[in-house]
Scaffold this motif. Structure first.
Motif, mmCIF file in Angstrom:
data_model
loop_
_atom_site.group_PDB
_atom_site.id
_atom_site.type_symbol
_atom_site.label_atom_id
_atom_site.label_comp_id
_atom_site.label_asym_id
_atom_site.label_seq_id
_atom_site.Cartn_x
_atom_site.Cartn_y
_atom_site.Cartn_z
ATOM 1 N N ARG A 410 0.853 -1.191 0.000
ATOM 2 C CA ARG A 410 0.000 0.000 0.000
ATOM 3 C C ARG A 410 0.892 1.245 0.000
ATOM 4 O O ARG A 410 1.893 1.298 0.717
ATOM 5 C CB ARG A 410 -0.908 0.021 1.226
ATOM 6 C CG ARG A 410 -1.901 -1.129 1.289
ATOM 7 C CD ARG A 410 -2.794 -1.050 2.521
ATOM 8 N NE ARG A 410 -2.040 -1.294 3.749
ATOM 9 C CZ ARG A 410 -1.748 -0.370 4.651
ATOM 10 N NH1 ARG A 410 -2.138 0.887 4.459
ATOM 11 N NH2 ARG A 410 -1.074 -0.690 5.723
ATOM 12 N N PHE A 411 0.504 2.253 -0.775
ATOM 13 C CA PHE A 411 1.286 3.494 -0.803
ATOM 14 C C PHE A 411 0.376 4.664 -1.139
ATOM 15 O O PHE A 411 -0.768 4.483 -1.605
ATOM 16 C CB PHE A 411 2.428 3.382 -1.827
ATOM 17 C CG PHE A 411 1.979 3.300 -3.260
ATOM 18 C CD1 PHE A 411 2.012 4.427 -4.080
ATOM 19 C CD2 PHE A 411 1.537 2.098 -3.812
ATOM 20 C CE1 PHE A 411 1.614 4.348 -5.419
ATOM 21 C CE2 PHE A 411 1.150 2.012 -5.144
ATOM 22 C CZ PHE A 411 1.192 3.146 -5.942
ATOM 23 N N CYS A 412 0.892 5.859 -0.894
ATOM 24 C CA CYS A 412 0.169 7.098 -1.180
ATOM 25 C C CYS A 412 0.955 7.891 -2.216
ATOM 26 O O CYS A 412 2.184 8.040 -2.103
ATOM 27 C CB CYS A 412 0.007 7.936 0.086
ATOM 28 S SG CYS A 412 -0.951 7.135 1.381
ATOM 29 N N ALA A 413 0.245 8.398 -3.236
ATOM 30 C CA ALA A 413 0.868 9.200 -4.292
ATOM 31 C C ALA A 413 -0.130 10.246 -4.757
ATOM 32 O O ALA A 413 -1.248 9.895 -5.162
ATOM 33 C CB ALA A 413 1.309 8.309 -5.456
ATOM 34 N N GLY A 414 0.280 11.528 -4.663
ATOM 35 C CA GLY A 414 -0.598 12.609 -5.117
ATOM 36 C C GLY A 414 -1.932 12.634 -4.400
ATOM 37 O O GLY A 414 -2.954 12.923 -5.019
#
Length: 502
Positions: A410-414
């Motif tokens: 899981r990751f966060c981008a923009g």
């Protein structure tokens, strides 16, 4: 496929300080990795054999006791009556040298002073071995296994094979196709080098103890036994039998194991909680000389505990995950938790021939030590890469894969929360993102591999950058704890190592 477990057979081939590729951090991991490679190759060979496998190969064997008695084997080629080490033996081998190694390696007599038996060897001390040695030859179908009671060098082994093949090919229809050397068979009488290698008087030549023609006596015995096995019609039975085990010239007493003794007592318990990839230890009491240890059965067993208290054996010390060492009446055991062991409650059992003892229960949990290395942009997708927790050269026991696999990241981008899934071809976790961001954030525990191991705290990653792998260097040929004559050499202990950070 539902049947009994296969029998694992390991044969030492030509040795003489030939060592496997040392690309793990310590000797235990190197041994484990070698076993995995051999197992994979054996399975590949089994599958490739297919319908060519046969269950009715003729098997026969022959053995002979030879003796180094000062006899002339060929004109001008005489062996010694007594075993002597050469001076280079004192310095140990290149992969486990004593501090004297640089002073004695290659030291020898001038060529003009070479003797007819010991050649250019500078005699250092008597070797503690009987001049009698057992030599064996086994025939399996059209293959020969040549037993050598010591460590033959590569070229000495080649010459033994050539002589056996020539001798075994004399009878029509019974010729053999291949011969293979099995070292350390039926005892140990040091090294077996060629006369040319012997005259160099490196450690191996100094450790060849019955003169420069030491290997020739075994080579001749191989040839005679091969001829015996290959000139009779198949199937055949051997008319000779191996001699009894001996210590020097006297029959060896039975090994003092599996004869009972006091029941074991747990002296030090394992920790209450461990994580996968951890190495743990505990200790227990035991009579000396392994008197209570079983033969051909597990001594140490890892047991998983069900909710009702029932125990199920999971792994034992017939594998590579356990190591134990006895000092006096106290034994210490070590166990490395595999990276995919199911979480739960476990205990260790110490099983002797007449009693058992168990440790208190402990909990095994998933690791939180996966490390994110970076993220790369491949057109309109991101590919994340990570590593397993690095092994500890001073504690780890198993070969460890550098990269975890499977699972989800899981990751966060923009401002978006996204998922990357394992891509076998890319060897990483991949996600389609459209516009490639400059930076992404992986939250705490954001990576979970197929076994449920996870990453640690939150990490910000710059796209296109990769951190260096945090991994100890390979053991190398000097780290294998090969003993020098007077103790382990300076390269005999793995070096401490810690991650460099980042």
């Amino acid at each position: 496929s539902g049947g009994a477990a296969p029998v694992a057979i390991f044969t030492n081939g030509t040795e003489g300080d030939l060592i496997p590729r040392a690309d793990e951090c310590n000797q235990h991991a190197c041994a484990d990795r070698l076993g995995l490679r051999v197992a994979a190759a054996m399975r590949q060979a089994w599958d490739a054999a297919g319908a060519n496998l046969a269950g009715d190969l003729p098997v026969a064997g022959a053995a002979r006791r030879v003796r180094y008695d000062g006899q002339e084997l060929e004109p001008g080629k005489r062996v010694a009556r007594r075993a002597w080490f050469g001076l280079p033996f004192v310095g140990g081998a290149a992969n486990g040298p004593h501090f004297l190694y640089g002073f004695v390696e290659g030291r020898r007599r001038p060529r003009a002073l070479a003797g007819p038996v010991h050649g250019r060897k500078l005699l250092a001390m008597p070797a503690p071995w009987s001049p009698a040695a057992d030599v064996t030859v086994l025939r399996v179908g059209d293959r020969l296994l040549l037993g050598v009671p010591g460590e033959p060098s590569l070229e000495a082994g080649r010459r033994m094979c050539a002589a056996a093949l020539e001798a075994g090919g004399g009878a029509a229809g019974t010729a053999v196709a291949e011969a293979m050397v099995v070292g350390l068979a039926q005892g140990y009488r040091g090294y077996f080098t060629t006369p040319e290698e012997y005259d160099q008087q490196h450690y191996e030549g100094g450790h060849t103890v019955f003169g420069k023609h030491t290997s020739l006596l075994v080579q001749q015995a191989h040839a005679e036994l091969a001829a015996e096995l290959c000139t009779a019609p198949l199937p055949l039975r051997s008319q000779s039998r191996p001699t009894v085990a001996t210590i020097d010239s006297a029959p060896a007493a039975a090994a003092p194991v599996s004869i009972g003794g006091a029941a074991p007592r747990i002296l030090r318990e394992p920790p209450d909680e461990v994580m996968r990839f951890d190495t743990m230890s505990w200790s227990w009491s035991a009579p000396p000389l392994g008197r209570a240890r079983p033969v051909d059965a597990p001594y140490l067993v890892l047991e998983r505990l069900a909710e009702d208290g029932a125990a199920e054996a999971v792994e034992d010390d017939l594998g590579t995950g356990f190591v134990w060492e006895q000092r006096g009446g106290r034994v210490t055991g070590w166990y490395e938790v595999p990276g995919d062991l199911p979480p739960g409650r476990y205990r260790f059992a110490v099983r002797t021939v007449n009693a058992s003892a168990v440790t208190r229960a402990f909990t095994v949990g998933a690791s939180a030590g996966l490390l994110l290395l970076g993220v790369a942009a491949e057109q309109a997708r991101l590919v994340f890469r990570a590593q397993n927790p690095p092994p500890d050269p001073l504690a780890s026991l198993r070969a460890r894969e550098r990269s975890p696999s499977g699972g989800v990241l899981r990751f966060c981008a923009g401002g978006r929360e996204l998922e990357a899934v394992w891509d076998e071809a890319a060897q990483g976790w991949a996600a389609e993102v459209g516009d490639v961001p400059a930076e992404v954030t992986v939250p705490e525990g954001g990576l979970r591999d197929a076994a449920g191991n996870r990453s640690g705290g939150a990490v910000a990653l710059t796209v296109g950058q990769r951190r260096p792998l945090q991994w100890p260097p390979p053991m190398g040929p000097g780290g294998g704890r090969c003993p020098a004559p007077f103790g382990r050499g300076p390269a005999g202990k793995p070096a401490a190592w810690r991650p460099t950070g980042g």
